[in-house]
Design an enzyme around this catalytic site. Structure first.
Site, PDB file in Angstrom:
ATOM      1  N   LYS A 124     -14.817  -6.303  -1.492  1.00 20.29           N
ATOM      2  CA  LYS A 124     -14.601  -6.419  -2.937  1.00 20.29           C
ATOM      3  C   LYS A 124     -15.449  -7.536  -3.522  1.00 20.29           C
ATOM      4  O   LYS A 124     -15.875  -7.458  -4.680  1.00 20.29           O
ATOM      5  CB  LYS A 124     -13.118  -6.632  -3.243  1.00 20.29           C
ATOM      6  CG  LYS A 124     -12.305  -5.381  -3.010  1.00 20.29           C
ATOM      7  CD  LYS A 124     -10.945  -5.442  -3.665  1.00 20.29           C
ATOM      8  CE  LYS A 124     -10.252  -4.091  -3.544  1.00 20.29           C
ATOM      9  NZ  LYS A 124      -8.851  -4.132  -3.936  1.00 20.29           N
ATOM     10  N   LYS A 206     -14.302   6.054   1.692  1.00 17.43           N
ATOM     11  CA  LYS A 206     -12.887   6.337   1.441  1.00 17.43           C
ATOM     12  C   LYS A 206     -12.708   7.003   0.066  1.00 17.43           C
ATOM     13  O   LYS A 206     -13.438   6.680  -0.870  1.00 17.43           O
ATOM     14  CB  LYS A 206     -12.149   4.991   1.491  1.00 17.43           C
ATOM     15  CG  LYS A 206     -10.717   4.994   1.015  1.00 17.43           C
ATOM     16  CD  LYS A 206     -10.071   3.640   1.252  1.00 17.43           C
ATOM     17  CE  LYS A 206      -9.450   3.110  -0.034  1.00 17.43           C
ATOM     18  NZ  LYS A 206      -8.670   1.889   0.149  1.00 17.43           N
ATOM     19  N   LYS A 209      -9.389   5.254  -5.734  1.00 19.11           N
ATOM     20  CA  LYS A 209      -8.717   5.501  -7.001  1.00 19.11           C
ATOM     21  C   LYS A 209      -9.654   5.374  -8.199  1.00 19.11           C
ATOM     22  O   LYS A 209      -9.327   5.762  -9.291  1.00 19.11           O
ATOM     23  CB  LYS A 209      -7.562   4.510  -7.167  1.00 19.11           C
ATOM     24  CG  LYS A 209      -6.340   4.880  -6.330  1.00 19.11           C
ATOM     25  CD  LYS A 209      -5.174   3.960  -6.595  1.00 19.11           C
ATOM     26  CE  LYS A 209      -5.155   2.816  -5.614  1.00 19.11           C
ATOM     27  NZ  LYS A 209      -3.898   2.100  -5.531  1.00 19.11           N
TER      28      LYS A 209
HETATM   29  P1  TYM Z   1      -3.487   0.768  -2.153  1.00 19.80           P
HETATM   30  O1  TYM Z   1      -2.868   0.751  -3.504  1.00 19.80           O
HETATM   31  O2  TYM Z   1      -4.971   0.628  -2.078  1.00 19.80           O
HETATM   32  O3  TYM Z   1      -3.110   2.085  -1.394  1.00 19.80           O
HETATM   33  C1  TYM Z   1      -1.750   2.483  -1.193  1.00 19.80           C
HETATM   34  C2  TYM Z   1      -1.581   3.128   0.172  1.00 19.80           C
HETATM   35  O4  TYM Z   1      -2.414   4.275   0.291  1.00 19.80           O
HETATM   36  C3  TYM Z   1      -3.239   4.167   1.438  1.00 19.80           C
HETATM   37  N1  TYM Z   1      -4.544   4.785   1.128  1.00 19.80           N
HETATM   38  C4  TYM Z   1      -5.102   5.798   1.802  1.00 19.80           C
HETATM   39  N2  TYM Z   1      -4.699   6.491   2.865  1.00 19.80           N
HETATM   40  C5  TYM Z   1      -5.520   7.469   3.307  1.00 19.80           C
HETATM   41  N3  TYM Z   1      -6.707   7.765   2.765  1.00 19.80           N
HETATM   42  C6  TYM Z   1      -7.152   7.101   1.689  1.00 19.80           C
HETATM   43  N4  TYM Z   1      -8.322   7.412   1.154  1.00 19.80           N
HETATM   44  C7  TYM Z   1      -6.338   6.058   1.150  1.00 19.80           C
HETATM   45  N5  TYM Z   1      -6.478   5.196   0.112  1.00 19.80           N
HETATM   46  C8  TYM Z   1      -5.365   4.435   0.120  1.00 19.80           C
HETATM   47  C9  TYM Z   1      -3.376   2.667   1.681  1.00 19.80           C
HETATM   48  O5  TYM Z   1      -3.691   2.361   3.008  1.00 19.80           O
HETATM   49  C10 TYM Z   1      -2.009   2.176   1.296  1.00 19.80           C
HETATM   50  O6  TYM Z   1      -1.108   2.305   2.372  1.00 19.80           O
HETATM   51  N6  TYM Z   1      -2.579  -3.843  -0.693  1.00 19.80           N
HETATM   52  C11 TYM Z   1      -2.017  -2.526  -0.722  1.00 19.80           C
HETATM   53  C12 TYM Z   1      -0.720  -2.454  -1.486  1.00 19.80           C
HETATM   54  C13 TYM Z   1       0.309  -3.409  -0.996  1.00 19.80           C
HETATM   55  C14 TYM Z   1       1.066  -3.282   0.210  1.00 19.80           C
HETATM   56  C15 TYM Z   1       1.906  -4.423   0.237  1.00 19.80           C
HETATM   57  C16 TYM Z   1       1.067  -2.337   1.236  1.00 19.80           C
HETATM   58  C17 TYM Z   1       0.721  -4.530  -1.620  1.00 19.80           C
HETATM   59  N7  TYM Z   1       1.695  -5.144  -0.870  1.00 19.80           N
HETATM   60  C18 TYM Z   1       2.787  -4.624   1.319  1.00 19.80           C
HETATM   61  C19 TYM Z   1       1.958  -2.550   2.302  1.00 19.80           C
HETATM   62  C20 TYM Z   1       2.790  -3.689   2.331  1.00 19.80           C
HETATM   63  C21 TYM Z   1      -3.018  -1.620  -1.407  1.00 19.80           C
HETATM   64  O7  TYM Z   1      -3.876  -2.047  -2.124  1.00 19.80           O
HETATM   65  O8  TYM Z   1      -2.804  -0.318  -1.241  1.00 19.80           O
END
Ligand code: TYM
Length: 341
Positions: A124, A206, A209
């Site tokens: 990032k 990947k 979003k």
């Molecule tokens: P985030 O918002 O980027 O994504 C949410 C969840 O979706 C999974 N994910 C994917 N899985 C498969 N293929 C993809 N292309 C894909 N894109 C996203 C991510 O691995 C995630 O599980 N930092 C975290 C959010 C968070 C969190 C936490 C997670 C904040 N606090 C505590 C677990 C525990 C995040 O940005 O996820």
């Protein structure tokens, strides 16, 4: 007294689950197949806590209006994918101040070098060199606070978040060793299928979003005709066989999507398409994705018609989460040596 009652009421054997998702961009099929779909079912076996990680969303620049809309949309979507607020604790991270508080405390038990090694921070920082803020650096510590506040045993995440869960374990171990056992040791869990869904236009990246412009991402709320158009344009590989292989990232990604959407194994998916052309195959994957997302979109639309009801769900989730979180936070303050009132 209240604490004791709460503890007694917590069923001993059921493990705790915590996970969260950021309200940035538009939730994708990757988020759905890699995370949200499983979350909706986990309450059958575990005590589940799920949050919209809104505090995490401001580490990259975002307009106030967009943040507000993203938060409501994501909260409603989580209900729509099957996270019943009666049977799970579903809440907005910023509605429970303990997250920000514990994050500050844990900063002091996290080494600069450890946080510097995080791949996501490095990526990032490269993407937006003009906004490498301290929040971006501190992001995984806030994530550790999220997990540890609820004494979570299991953290379901996609592969990209595993490194952060590992750091969380390092922080928890350090704190437990420095004082006395305080935090449960969380274990990251990556789903067997769909742990990494790639972009349809660049299957080596990947599915993100914020990658809407180039048709690489399928969004959960996309209309069926848009979903189909994107699948028809999906990049494939040389050769003609529908088979998962290292030198076939496009086909492998499409097979993964199909398998995750239909709940079959990669092998079963390969067998189904053994005699299909790439074009037919893409059509079928598109149809599978449309059918997987249709009920989610319909439930979502119904939920968004009543803002008051959505706020009420947020309030009750925050109250439930806050009760558990403040117990852990209080323990932490005391162990460190703060004078409490
Ligand atoms: P985030 O918002 O980027 O994504 C949410 C969840 O979706 C999974 N994910 C994917 N899985 C498969 N293929 C993809 N292309 C894909 N894109 C996203 C991510 O691995 C995630 O599980 N930092 C975290 C959010 C968070 C969190 C936490 C997670 C904040 N606090 C505590 C677990 C525990 C995040 O940005 O996820």
């Amino acid at each position: 007294m209240e604490n004791q009652t709460l503890q007694q009421n917590t069923p001993e054997k059921r493990k705790r689950v915590f996970s969260a998702i950021k309200p940035t961009g538009n939730p994708t099929l990757g988020n759905y197949l890699g995370a949200m779909k499983y979350w909706g079912k986990m309450h059958e076996e575990f005590d589940c806590f799920f949050a919209v990680a809104d505090l995490h969303a401001i580490t990259v620049a975002i307009e106030p209006k967009e943040l507000r809309e993203n938060c409501k949309r994501l909260f409603a979507l989580l209900v729509a994918v099957g996270i019943d607020p009666e049977r799970n604790v579903l809440f907005m991270q910023s509605h429970v101040p303990a997250h920000a508080e514990l994050s500050w405390l844990l900063n002091n038990y996290t080494m600069f070098g450890e946080a510097s090694r995080m791949t996501q921070f490095k990526d990032k920082s490269k993407k937006a060199p003009e906004n490498v803020n301290v929040g971006l650096f501190d992001y995984p510590v806030l994530m550790a606070a999220d997990i540890l506040l609820y004494q979570a045993d299991i953290v379901p995440v996609g592969e990209d978040q595993m490194q952060h869960v590992e750091l969380c374990r390092t922080i928890a171990t350090r704190f437990n060793n420095r004082y006395s056992p305080t935090f449960a040791m969380p274990e990251g869990r990556v789903p067997k299928f769909g742990a990494r869904i790639h972009s349809l236009s660049d299957p080596t990246a990947k599915m993100g979003k914020s990658d809407g412009e180039n048709d690489g991402s399928i969004f959960i709320l996309d209309k069926p005709e848009d979903i189909m158009r994107k699948f028809k344009r999906a990049v494939t590989d040389s050769g003609r066989e529908v088979k998962a292989a290292d030198d076939k990232p496009g086909i492998t990604n499409l097979l993964t999507i199909y398998a995750a959407a239909c709940g079959v194994t990669l092998e079963q998916a390969e067998n189904e398409f053994a005699s299909s052309s790439y074009a037919d195959f893409k059509l079928r994957v598109g149809e599978a994705a449309i059918e997987a997302l249709r009920p989610v979109r319909e439930r979502y639309e119904a939920l968004r018609r009543d803002d008051g009801a959505l706020s009420a769900l947020m309030r009750s989730g925050a109250e439930k989460a806050g009760r558990i979180a403040s117990r852990t936070l209080e323990k932490v303050y005391k162990k460190i040596g703060f004078v409490r009132l």
